[in-house]
Design a protein around this motif. Structure first.
Motif, PDB file in Angstrom:
ATOM      1  N   MET A 159      74.167   2.195 -12.741  1.00  0.00           N
ATOM      2  CA  MET A 159      75.204   1.954 -11.840  1.00  0.00           C
ATOM      3  C   MET A 159      73.681   2.137 -10.849  1.00  0.00           C
ATOM      4  O   MET A 159      73.253   2.737 -10.367  1.00  0.00           O
ATOM      5  N   SER A 160      74.589   1.044  -9.665  1.00  0.00           N
ATOM      6  CA  SER A 160      73.696   1.223  -8.941  1.00  0.00           C
ATOM      7  C   SER A 160      75.110   1.448  -7.337  1.00  0.00           C
ATOM      8  O   SER A 160      75.630   1.623  -7.608  1.00  0.00           O
ATOM      9  N   THR A 161      73.952   1.469  -6.456  1.00  0.00           N
ATOM     10  CA  THR A 161      74.528   2.489  -5.329  1.00  0.00           C
ATOM     11  C   THR A 161      75.363   1.151  -4.057  1.00  0.00           C
ATOM     12  O   THR A 161      74.706   0.733  -3.955  1.00  0.00           O
ATOM     13  N   ILE A 162      76.401   1.426  -4.434  1.00  0.00           N
ATOM     14  CA  ILE A 162      76.991   0.464  -3.840  1.00  0.00           C
ATOM     15  C   ILE A 162      77.617   0.655  -1.745  1.00  0.00           C
ATOM     16  O   ILE A 162      77.004  -0.049  -0.888  1.00  0.00           O
ATOM     17  N   LEU A 163      77.469   1.813  -1.472  1.00  0.00           N
ATOM     18  CA  LEU A 163      77.668   2.978  -0.707  1.00  0.00           C
ATOM     19  C   LEU A 163      77.061   4.157   0.042  1.00  0.00           C
ATOM     20  O   LEU A 163      77.606   4.877  -1.185  1.00  0.00           O
ATOM     21  N   GLU A 164      76.839   3.609   1.033  1.00  0.00           N
ATOM     22  CA  GLU A 164      75.789   4.913   1.182  1.00  0.00           C
ATOM     23  C   GLU A 164      75.640   5.738   2.568  1.00  0.00           C
ATOM     24  O   GLU A 164      75.701   4.873   3.293  1.00  0.00           O
ATOM     25  N   ILE A 165      76.461   6.862   2.852  1.00  0.00           N
ATOM     26  CA  ILE A 165      76.369   7.588   4.375  1.00  0.00           C
ATOM     27  C   ILE A 165      75.442   8.274   4.277  1.00  0.00           C
ATOM     28  O   ILE A 165      75.985   9.090   3.146  1.00  0.00           O
ATOM     29  N   ARG A 166      74.663   8.431   5.431  1.00  0.00           N
ATOM     30  CA  ARG A 166      74.279   9.203   5.352  1.00  0.00           C
ATOM     31  C   ARG A 166      74.386  10.418   6.768  1.00  0.00           C
ATOM     32  O   ARG A 166      74.646   9.294   8.073  1.00  0.00           O
ATOM     33  N   ASP A 167      74.753  11.820   6.989  1.00  0.00           N
ATOM     34  CA  ASP A 167      74.788  12.522   8.128  1.00  0.00           C
ATOM     35  C   ASP A 167      75.922  12.289   9.571  1.00  0.00           C
ATOM     36  O   ASP A 167      75.280  12.129  10.545  1.00  0.00           O
ATOM     37  N   LEU A 168      76.598  11.471   8.334  1.00  0.00           N
ATOM     38  CA  LEU A 168      77.808  10.322   9.654  1.00  0.00           C
ATOM     39  C   LEU A 168      78.205  11.212  10.810  1.00  0.00           C
ATOM     40  O   LEU A 168      79.139  12.564  10.050  1.00  0.00           O
ATOM     41  N   LYS A 169      78.523  11.542  11.933  1.00  0.00           N
ATOM     42  CA  LYS A 169      79.093  12.813  12.712  1.00  0.00           C
ATOM     43  C   LYS A 169      79.813  11.695  13.687  1.00  0.00           C
ATOM     44  O   LYS A 169      79.503  10.483  14.600  1.00  0.00           O
ATOM     45  N   LYS A 170      80.841  11.421  14.150  1.00  0.00           N
ATOM     46  CA  LYS A 170      81.781  11.786  14.729  1.00  0.00           C
ATOM     47  C   LYS A 170      82.366  12.435  16.095  1.00  0.00           C
ATOM     48  O   LYS A 170      83.680  12.854  14.947  1.00  0.00           O
ATOM     49  N   SER A 171      81.851  12.227  17.759  1.00  0.00           N
ATOM     50  CA  SER A 171      83.033  12.753  18.402  1.00  0.00           C
ATOM     51  C   SER A 171      83.805  12.190  18.805  1.00  0.00           C
ATOM     52  O   SER A 171      83.363  11.091  19.879  1.00  0.00           O
ATOM     53  N   TYR A 172      84.913  11.705  18.727  1.00  0.00           N
ATOM     54  CA  TYR A 172      85.709  11.397  20.117  1.00  0.00           C
ATOM     55  C   TYR A 172      85.756  11.770  21.316  1.00  0.00           C
ATOM     56  O   TYR A 172      85.244  12.935  22.006  1.00  0.00           O
ATOM     57  N   ASP A 173      85.937  10.664  21.898  1.00  0.00           N
ATOM     58  CA  ASP A 173      85.710  10.527  23.900  1.00  0.00           C
ATOM     59  C   ASP A 173      86.578  12.773  23.939  1.00  0.00           C
ATOM     60  O   ASP A 173      87.758  12.144  23.499  1.00  0.00           O
ATOM     61  N   GLY A 174      86.405  13.340  24.531  1.00  0.00           N
ATOM     62  CA  GLY A 174      86.604  14.156  25.637  1.00  0.00           C
ATOM     63  C   GLY A 174      86.147  16.058  24.265  1.00  0.00           C
ATOM     64  O   GLY A 174      86.569  16.598  24.333  1.00  0.00           O
ATOM     65  N   GLY A 175      85.588  15.245  23.066  1.00  0.00           N
ATOM     66  CA  GLY A 175      83.934  16.162  22.020  1.00  0.00           C
ATOM     67  C   GLY A 175      84.769  16.338  21.439  1.00  0.00           C
ATOM     68  O   GLY A 175      84.064  17.089  20.426  1.00  0.00           O
ATOM     69  N   PHE A 176      85.813  15.837  20.483  1.00  0.00           N
ATOM     70  CA  PHE A 176      86.467  16.553  19.204  1.00  0.00           C
ATOM     71  C   PHE A 176      85.802  15.856  18.502  1.00  0.00           C
ATOM     72  O   PHE A 176      84.851  14.666  18.108  1.00  0.00           O
ATOM     73  N   GLU A 177      85.257  17.020  17.045  1.00  0.00           N
ATOM     74  CA  GLU A 177      83.660  16.396  16.381  1.00  0.00           C
ATOM     75  C   GLU A 177      84.978  16.769  15.188  1.00  0.00           C
ATOM     76  O   GLU A 177      85.559  17.081  14.430  1.00  0.00           O
ATOM     77  N   ALA A 178      85.168  14.976  14.626  1.00  0.00           N
ATOM     78  CA  ALA A 178      86.140  14.558  13.454  1.00  0.00           C
ATOM     79  C   ALA A 178      84.871  14.182  12.305  1.00  0.00           C
ATOM     80  O   ALA A 178      86.087  14.900  11.171  1.00  0.00           O
ATOM     81  N   LEU A 179      83.940  14.318  12.361  1.00  0.00           N
ATOM     82  CA  LEU A 179      83.206  14.024  11.163  1.00  0.00           C
ATOM     83  C   LEU A 179      82.010  14.966  11.735  1.00  0.00           C
ATOM     84  O   LEU A 179      81.304  14.710  12.779  1.00  0.00           O
ATOM     85  N   LYS A 180      81.461  15.376  11.055  1.00  0.00           N
ATOM     86  CA  LYS A 180      80.433  16.589  11.397  1.00  0.00           C
ATOM     87  C   LYS A 180      79.327  16.504  10.294  1.00  0.00           C
ATOM     88  O   LYS A 180      78.549  17.644  10.102  1.00  0.00           O
ATOM     89  N   GLY A 181      78.997  15.185   9.719  1.00  0.00           N
ATOM     90  CA  GLY A 181      78.068  14.737   9.038  1.00  0.00           C
ATOM     91  C   GLY A 181      77.967  14.842   7.603  1.00  0.00           C
ATOM     92  O   GLY A 181      77.904  16.101   6.905  1.00  0.00           O
TER      93      GLY A 181
END
Ligand SMILES: Nc1ncnc2c1ncn2[C@@H]1O[C@H](COP(=O)(O)OP(=O)(O)OP(=O)(O)O)[C@@H](O)[C@H]1O
Ligand SMILES: [Mg+2]
Length: 309
Positions: free
Chosen positions: A1-23
């Motif tokens: 099988m091959s990898t179709i989706l690769e997520i690496r160290d994904l971070k998301k801080s919303y406006d206002g600074g809330f960290e919804a995804l921490k890597g």
């Protein structure tokens, strides 16, 4: 099988600074079904939205079928179908046009035979000429799936596809997902229903507070979660566990008035008969017997607690 989706160290801080995804790191194999479980606010929708280009990641990378969503977004997005958590449909549009339009958005040539197949598969063919506002809630959810499939995606995100739908439609959805898997579509779904994950997923990911706490093969996880407890309540409390009952799986309850036995529901023999005969041989008198199974919530609470510790 091959990898179709690769997520690496994904971070998301919303406006206002809330960290919804921490890597977040996650690799998804082509053709697998992965269920993402997590409490409200864990970051599941944020993760899906970041992959689908609805939310701009703060840092990290995502590639779909080898296409980076930052530098090669159109190619990546064409491979993706998204069934969003919130129903957002044009109320006056006809079902069939809504689905045709979704295909057109991806620049794909019209294909009425395909649209017909999709609508039939989702039991919407009879409603094809109805306006969206004339559909029930469950039917609207099906339209969202039809729309997501209209451009023949290779990766399908289903964000709580069965929230608030009846048992029958839920089972229908499971069949649809199984069919799509058979066609080679990779599926990532979020759900709050453990039976759903158990019924359809190959792998389970648990996410809490923006972090992936666990990604595990379903069968292995279910084996762990398949543990049950049997509480044997005694008519008179004990000071200590009698020698004949000592084992790794038996312990004395908090005030000595019960025996707690942990067993595996999937084992051929649970060992309950032997336990009860040992209890009788010891001359103990039973008041009541209660069984408990750890629920998804219990597991979340445990995981989230461990995470916070
Ligand atoms: N647009 C936004 N602006 C600010 N904060 C947001 C925004 N969208 C989501 N959040 C916050 O990010 C966190 C994660 O939200 P998200 O919707 O990803 O959770 P979820 O795991 O999908 O939850 P649920 O199970 O309730 O759908 C929450 O604390 C939420 O309040
Ligand atoms: Mg969500």
């Amino acid at each position: 099988m091959s990898t179709i989706l690769e997520i690496r160290d994904l971070k998301k801080s919303y406006d206002g600074g809330f960290e919804a995804l921490k890597g977040v790191n996650l690799s998804i194999e082509e053709g697998e079904i992965i269920a993402l479980l997590g409490p409200n606010g864990a970051g599941k929708t944020t993760l899906i939205s970041a992959i689908c280009g609805i939310v701009m990641p703060t840092s990290g990378s995502v590639s779909v079928g080898g296409h980076d969503i930052g530098t090669d977004f159109r190619a990546a997005r064409t491979l993706i179908g998204l069934v969003p958590q919130e129903v957002a449909l044009e109320p006056f549009e006809k079902v069939i046009n809504t689905v045709r339009f979704s295909r057109g958005l991806f620049g794909k040539r019209g294909d009425d035979a395909l649209i017909e197949t999709i609508l039939k598969r989702l039991s919407l063919w009879d409603k094809r000429n109805n306006q969206i506002k004339e559909l029930s809630g469950g039917m609207k959810r099906r339209v969202l799936i039809a729309k997501a499939l209209a451009h023949e995606p290779r990766v399908l995100f289903l964000d709580e596809p069965t929230a608030g739908v009846d048992v029958e439609l839920r089972k229908d959805m499971w069949d649809i997902v199984a069919d799509l898997k058979a066609d080679g579509v990779t599926i990532i779904l979020t759900t709050h229903y453990i039976e759903e994950a158990e019924a359809i997923a190959d792998r389970i990911g648990v996410i809490a507070k923006g972090e992936i706490l666990l990604v595990e093969d379903k069968d292995a996880l279910m084996l762990r979660m398949g543990k049950k407890e049997l509480e044997v309540q005694l008519s008179a409390p004990l000071d200590a566990l009698p020698a004949s009952l000592q084992s790794d799986t038996v312990r004395l309850g908090p005030d000595g008035s019960s025996l707690i036995y942990t067993y595996d529901t999937r084992a051929e023999r649970t060992g309950i008969t032997k336990l009860l005969s040992d209890v009788a041989a010891e001359g103990l008198v039973l008041r009541d017997v209660v069984t408990r199974q750890s629920s998804l919530e219990d597991i979340f609470v445990t995981l989230v607690k461990e995470d916070a510790a």
